[in-house]
Design an enzyme around this catalytic site. Structure first.
Site, short mmCIF file in Angstrom:
data_model
loop_
_atom_site.label_atom_id
_atom_site.label_comp_id
_atom_site.label_asym_id
_atom_site.label_seq_id
_atom_site.Cartn_x
_atom_site.Cartn_y
_atom_site.Cartn_z
N ARG A 232 -31.57 44.47 34.17
CA ARG A 232 -31.23 43.67 35.34
C ARG A 232 -32.48 43.46 36.19
O ARG A 232 -33.27 44.40 36.40
CB ARG A 232 -30.16 44.36 36.19
CG ARG A 232 -28.75 44.26 35.64
CD ARG A 232 -28.22 42.81 35.65
NE ARG A 232 -26.88 42.65 35.12
CZ ARG A 232 -26.57 42.37 33.85
NH1 ARG A 232 -27.51 42.22 32.94
NH2 ARG A 232 -25.31 42.23 33.48
N ASP A 256 -36.79 39.62 30.35
CA ASP A 256 -35.66 38.75 30.00
C ASP A 256 -34.78 38.53 31.22
O ASP A 256 -33.88 37.70 31.19
CB ASP A 256 -34.84 39.38 28.85
CG ASP A 256 -33.77 38.44 28.34
OD1 ASP A 256 -34.09 37.25 28.13
OD2 ASP A 256 -32.62 38.87 28.17
N GLU A 261 -31.48 35.60 39.62
CA GLU A 261 -31.31 34.63 38.52
C GLU A 261 -29.91 34.04 38.48
O GLU A 261 -29.65 33.08 37.74
CB GLU A 261 -31.61 35.31 37.17
CG GLU A 261 -30.58 36.37 36.79
CD GLU A 261 -30.82 37.01 35.42
OE1 GLU A 261 -31.95 37.43 35.17
OE2 GLU A 261 -29.85 37.08 34.65
N HIS A 293 -32.66 35.52 30.12
CA HIS A 293 -31.53 36.44 29.94
C HIS A 293 -30.78 36.13 28.64
O HIS A 293 -29.59 35.78 28.66
CB HIS A 293 -30.58 36.38 31.14
CG HIS A 293 -29.81 37.65 31.33
ND1 HIS A 293 -29.45 38.14 32.55
CD2 HIS A 293 -29.31 38.55 30.42
CE1 HIS A 293 -28.77 39.27 32.40
NE2 HIS A 293 -28.68 39.54 31.12
C1 COI Z 1 -24.52 41.79 30.01
O1 COI Z 1 -23.66 41.80 29.13
O2 COI Z 1 -24.47 42.58 30.97
C2 COI Z 1 -25.63 40.85 29.92
O3 COI Z 1 -26.64 41.11 30.50
C3 COI Z 1 -25.42 39.56 29.17
C4 COI Z 1 -24.70 38.56 30.00
C5 COI Z 1 -25.55 38.05 31.10
C6 COI Z 1 -24.17 37.41 29.22
#
Ligand code: COI
Length: 327
Positions: A232, A256, A261, A293
């Site tokens: 994150r 990423d 964002e 991401h």
């Molecule tokens: C999550 O599953 O927490 C991710 O980071 C992927 C999501 C942003 C699609």
């Protein structure tokens, strides 16, 4: 049983929604947009709602409560986009999902290799027929010490992958995991900052680790440290990272995720003027790879996201224990 699906993606999720809704006998309502106060009424008559990373703040939570929604399942591992306190206040259950951790682990290793082998420069030069060597000499993973912050399912998968590269691995987590100790040694953050050539983040974003990697933490790291973040954006103080890159303290970064964002990624924004200065600054550095991401994005993960979200709603509806329950 009925589930209302927000952020429904026709091009990749549709086949899995069809498959698993048929398999489990679930009726779906569908909206390709993210949930908002304006379109929340579409979920009226549905007790179960599934979303992706759209923000669910207190106001929207209240609205869903008024519409009779009992549960929101986010088809993601992270749930920092959902106001959990508001969910508790309005008695709405929240669940997340799990998916193959290899999708993020593979991508993390790719960003590590791209960072230590200076792949951005190599590709930029190659596109201009500049095939020269100065400035692109890399490092080898077996010669490096890597720090893995967070040893949940994804951190563990990264450690398993890294063990094949024979590098020294330190791990950090509040809760130690036995399997991790086969390949890595748990250490405190101080040791990791002092010893590691490469640090990779795999923690959920919580109040107590917001900006974990800030100016002070970076100052305690090794000269030329490589930082990789597929978790994150809020775990890193972006301005401090930019300062670290400018000073050379941070030798490279693979990101990423980035702070702020939400609402930007997963849309075509090429013709928009984005007020995301830090993103532009980071992208401008030759030693920083920024991706939008995407670490999760594999066929297996998308299938798991849809399947587990439906299963989580079903378990709640049947009054059974839900392994993905958040509240
Ligand atoms: C999550 O599953 O927490 C991710 O980071 C992927 C999501 C942003 C699609």
């Amino acid at each position: 049983m009925k589930i209302f699906v927000y952020n429904y993606r026709k091009f990749d999720e549709a086949e899995y929604f069809q498959k698993f809704s048929e398999e489990y006998g679930v009726e779906l309502g569908i909206c390709t947009d993210e949930p908002t106060l304006e379109n929340a009424h579409l979920a009226e008559g549905y007790e179960y709602v599934t979303i992706i990373t759209s923000k669910i703040d207190r106001e929207l939570m209240k609205k869903f409560h008024e519409l009779g929604v009992r549960m929101i399942s986010t088809r993601t591992v992270g749930y920092d986009h959902v106001d959990i306190a508001a969910a508790k206040e309005f008695g709405i259950h929240v669940s997340n999902v799990s998916y193959s951790p290899e999708c993020v682990a593979d991508y993390t290793v790719m960003l590590m290799l791209m960072s230590i082998r200076k792949m951005k420069r190599i590709m930029q030069r190659g596109a201009l027929n500049d095939f020269s060597l100065p400035g692109i000499q890399g490092k080898e993973l077996p010669n490096l010490t890597v720090g893995v912050l967070g040893t949940g399912r994804i951190g563990q998968a990264v450690i398993r992958d890294l063990s094949g590269f024979r590098c020294k691995i330190y791990a950090y987590d509040k809760y130690e995991n036995k399997a991790v100790k086969e390949h890595a040694q748990y250490a405190d953050l101080d040791t990791i900052y002092k010893e590691c050539d490469l640090i990779t983040l795999h923690m959920p974003l919580l109040e107590d680790n917001f900006h974990l990697i800030g100016k002070e933490a970076i100052s305690r790291m090794k000269e030329g440290v490589v930082i990789v973040n597929t978790a994150r954006g809020g775990l890193i103080d972006t301005k401090a990272l930019i300062g670290g890159i400018e000073s050379g303290k941070v030798g490279a970064a693979g990101l990423d995720v980035i702070e702020d964002e939400f609402g930007m990624y997963y849309h075509d924004r090429k013709s928009d003027v984005l007020s995301k200065r830090d993103l532009y600054i980071l992208r401008g550095f030759p030693n920083v790879v920024v991706t939008p991401h995407m670490a999760f994005y594999t066929d297996q993960a998308v299938s798991d996201m849809v399947k587990h979200s439906i299963e989580s709603c079903l378990l709640r509806a049947e009054g059974k224990e839900d392994p993905w329950e958040v509240v």
